[in-house]
Design an enzyme around this catalytic site. Structure first.
Site, PDB file in Angstrom:
ATOM      1  N   THR A 164       9.156  -7.479 -12.662  1.00  0.00           N
ATOM      2  CA  THR A 164       8.767  -8.686 -12.965  1.00  0.00           C
ATOM      3  C   THR A 164       7.670  -9.231 -12.332  1.00  0.00           C
ATOM      4  OG1 THR A 164      10.689  -9.312 -13.914  1.00  0.00           O
ATOM      5  CG2 THR A 164       9.286 -11.011 -12.913  1.00  0.00           C
ATOM      6  N   HIS A 198      -0.408  -8.392   3.381  1.00  0.00           N
ATOM      7  CA  HIS A 198      -0.318  -8.407   4.879  1.00  0.00           C
ATOM      8  C   HIS A 198      -1.384  -7.600   5.615  1.00  0.00           C
ATOM      9  CE1 HIS A 198       1.878  -5.265   6.667  1.00  0.00           C
ATOM     10  NE2 HIS A 198       1.502  -4.710   5.519  1.00  0.00           N
ATOM     11  N   ASN A 225      -6.235   3.599  10.747  1.00  0.00           N
ATOM     12  CA  ASN A 225      -5.059   2.104  11.248  1.00  0.00           C
ATOM     13  C   ASN A 225      -4.904   2.381  12.388  1.00  0.00           C
ATOM     14  OD1 ASN A 225      -3.600   4.591   9.667  1.00  0.00           O
ATOM     15  ND2 ASN A 225      -1.523   3.599  10.664  1.00  0.00           N
ATOM     16  N   SER A 284      -3.686  -3.412   0.009  1.00  0.00           N
ATOM     17  CA  SER A 284      -1.809  -4.068   0.731  1.00  0.00           C
ATOM     18  C   SER A 284      -2.619  -5.895   1.941  1.00  0.00           C
ATOM     19  CB  SER A 284      -1.627  -3.970   2.631  1.00  0.00           C
ATOM     20  OG  SER A 284      -0.734  -4.491   2.861  1.00  0.00           O
ATOM     21  N   GLN A 331      -6.618  -0.531   5.577  1.00  0.00           N
ATOM     22  CA  GLN A 331      -7.235  -1.563   7.033  1.00  0.00           C
ATOM     23  C   GLN A 331      -8.730  -1.777   6.673  1.00  0.00           C
ATOM     24  OE1 GLN A 331      -5.413  -2.045   9.843  1.00  0.00           O
ATOM     25  NE2 GLN A 331      -3.827  -0.645   9.536  1.00  0.00           N
ATOM     26  N   CYS A 373       8.704   6.166  18.390  1.00  0.00           N
ATOM     27  CA  CYS A 373      10.102   6.754  19.328  1.00  0.00           C
ATOM     28  C   CYS A 373      10.522   6.784  18.916  1.00  0.00           C
ATOM     29  CB  CYS A 373      10.199   5.336  19.729  1.00  0.00           C
ATOM     30  SG  CYS A 373       9.343   4.366  21.635  1.00  0.00           S
ATOM     31  N   ALA A 429       0.945  -1.129  -0.343  1.00  0.00           N
ATOM     32  CA  ALA A 429       0.331  -0.029   0.054  1.00  0.00           C
ATOM     33  C   ALA A 429       0.880   1.420  -0.169  1.00  0.00           C
ATOM     34  CB  ALA A 429      -0.852  -0.053   1.224  1.00  0.00           C
ATOM     35  N   THR A 430       2.213   1.115   0.620  1.00  0.00           N
ATOM     36  CA  THR A 430       2.986   2.396   0.795  1.00  0.00           C
ATOM     37  C   THR A 430       3.773   2.305  -1.222  1.00  0.00           C
ATOM     38  OG1 THR A 430       3.952   1.564   2.541  1.00  0.00           O
ATOM     39  CG2 THR A 430       5.044   3.470   1.075  1.00  0.00           C
TER      40      THR A 430
HETATM   41  C1  LIG Z   1      -0.444  -1.074   6.476  1.00  0.00           C
HETATM   42  C2  LIG Z   1      -0.629   0.295   6.010  1.00  0.00           C
HETATM   43  C3  LIG Z   1      -0.255   1.250   4.825  1.00  0.00           C
HETATM   44  C4  LIG Z   1       0.872   0.600   3.764  1.00  0.00           C
HETATM   45  O1  LIG Z   1       0.979  -0.869   3.943  1.00  0.00           O
HETATM   46  P1  LIG Z   1       2.455  -1.510   2.616  1.00  0.00           P
HETATM   47  O2  LIG Z   1       2.185  -2.687   2.440  1.00  0.00           O
HETATM   48  O3  LIG Z   1       2.563  -2.117   4.289  1.00  0.00           O
HETATM   49  O4  LIG Z   1       2.693  -0.688   2.840  1.00  0.00           O
HETATM   50  C5  LIG Z   1      -0.480   1.972   4.212  1.00  0.00           C
HETATM   51  N1  LIG Z   1      -1.520   2.373   4.779  1.00  0.00           N
HETATM   52  C6  LIG Z   1      -2.471   2.172   6.068  1.00  0.00           C
HETATM   53  C7  LIG Z   1      -4.048   2.808   6.207  1.00  0.00           C
HETATM   54  C8  LIG Z   1      -1.990   1.154   6.166  1.00  0.00           C
HETATM   55  O5  LIG Z   1      -2.147   0.257   7.353  1.00  0.00           O
END
Ligand SMILES: *Cc1c(COP(=O)(O)O)cnc(C)c1O
Length: 382
Positions: free
Chosen positions: A241, A203, A153, A201, A181, A326, A75-76
């Site tokens: 790829t 994960h 999040n 995303s 999320q 932190c 998602a980043t």
């Molecule tokens: C975790 C998250 C991301 C980043 O996703 P990645 O797949 O870890 O790069 C972006 N936006 C929100 C709201 C998230 O919770």
């Protein structure tokens, strides 16, 4: 030692065993390891077929056309591609976002600002919700893009994407939504949500890390400029790829989420209620973020008279997250909690408990009992 109870599902989720089982078929010499872009032999065709099946699975969860899904590394990257790709080449562009977006959006918009693009930073109400009127009031003739998250999040609160999107569509302003999320946590449907670009995303939904997708609407046709060049994969929007095993994993994870969505929401609501019930005996506990417009899996609480750092030390049998990032010597309170108007002091007393598919009622009962115990002890020695 017994493993701590995992209450950090908003940070990442374990891969569903059924997903891992699927992924392994696309790695080893006895599996389908071909390059999906290889057009001259069966190894490539098989890998391509798997990628396209996964594309449909991801599209189905949000009711999109498979051709609207662009694979990314997460998602980043999707956020970067959507925002930079939409604004690219526009000189006097104006962008609207909020102060409590994920860093992937905040930092990308700050980068745009450093390049001379004007950005309006909306401040949500104290419940963490950005209201449609706030967005509409910030619109200018130069506005090209609005970027807002569907589910926050840290707080779990939900933005009214449908209302905002309808007006932006009328005004011809592109709308990007970070739904990392949200997918698999509440129904997401791009046929009723007028969104142009949506980040997803793997994960956060029991798929693997390192894979994601960007939804790019075809009707009306949305154009974005590629940010990664080389080979012209993904219809020129994102070269590289394709990681077949990651993509297959994300597809399987999204299919599982879609099939079990209603049940999972019900299960998480019940776990949440039991957890909060277990904390009833404790005074001075406040819920941060909206109580009504929210997903069940994220519970952000502040504990009067107890700072989050000490509380986390005491809660060593629970894996939780404080909103604080932190930074070397000083701990900065979370910008999201400050963004909803919490004082530094209150923000320093907040912990996020996030639950998911593999959380059990026993774990929640254990967690609330531990919290009552540790908070009571910390307050006694004040
Ligand atoms: C975790 C998250 C991301 C980043 O996703 P990645 O797949 O870890 O790069 C972006 N936006 C929100 C709201 C998230 O919770």
């Amino acid at each position: 030692m017994k493993k701590p109870v995992y209450l950090d599902y908003a940070a990442t989720t374990p891969v569903d065993p059924a997903v891992a089982e699927e992924m392994i078929k696309y790695l080893t010499p006895d599996g389908f390891y071909g390059n999906p872009a290889s057009r001259s032999h069966g190894f490539g065709w098989q890998a391509e077929a798997a990628v396209e099946a996964a594309r449909s699975q991801v599209a189905n969860l949000i009711h999109a056309d498979p051709r609207e899904i662009v694979w990314t590394s997460g998602a980043t990257e999707s956020d970067n591609l959507a925002i930079k790709g939409a604004v690219a080449g526009r000189e006097n562009a104006h962008v609207i976002t909020s102060t409590i977006e994920h860093k992937a959006v905040v930092d990308t918009c700050k980068w745009l600002e450093s390049r001379g693009i004007e950005v309006t930073w909306l401040e949500p109400a104290s419940d963490g919700v950005v209201l449609p009127e706030q967005v509409f009031e910030a619109l200018k003739p130069e506005t090209v893009l609005v970027s807002l998250m569907l589910v926050n999040n840290e707080l779990g609160c939900v933005t009214d994407i449908a209302t905002i999107g309808a007006e932006l569509r009328n005004r011809g302003v592109l709308f990007h939504v970070d739904a990392a999320q949200a997918a698999g946590k509440l129904p997401v449907d791009v046929t009723v949500m007028p969104v142009d670009l949506m980040s997803l995303s793997g994960h956060k939904v029991y798929g693997p890390k390192g894979v994601g997708a960007l939804y790019v609407r075809r009707s009306p046709d949305v154009r974005i400029e590629a940010q990664i060049h080389g080979g012209g994969h993904e219809r020129g929007m994102r070269s590289g790829t394709l990681p077949t095993h990651q993509i297959v994993g994300m597809g399987k994870a999204f299919a599982i989420s879609q099939a079990g969505l209603a049940d999972e929401i019900e299960q998480l609501e019940s776990l949440r209620a039991g957890f909060l019930d277990g904390l009833k005996g404790l005074s001075g506990v406040t819920l941060n973020g909206s109580e009504t417009s929210r997903v069940p899996g994220i519970i952000n609480l502040s504990f009067e008279g107890v700072d989050a750092e000490s509380l986390m030390l005491g809660l060593r049998h629970l894996a939780v997250s404080s909103g604080s990032a932190c930074a070397s010597a000083t701990t900065e309170p979370s910008y999201v909690l400050r963004g909803i108007g919490l004082s530094d002091e209150l923000a320093h007393r907040a912990l996020r408990f996030s639950i998911g598919r593999f959380t059990t009622a026993e774990e929640m009962a254990f967690a609330s009992a531990q919290i009552v115990d540790v908070v009571t002890r910390l307050r006694a020695v004040r």
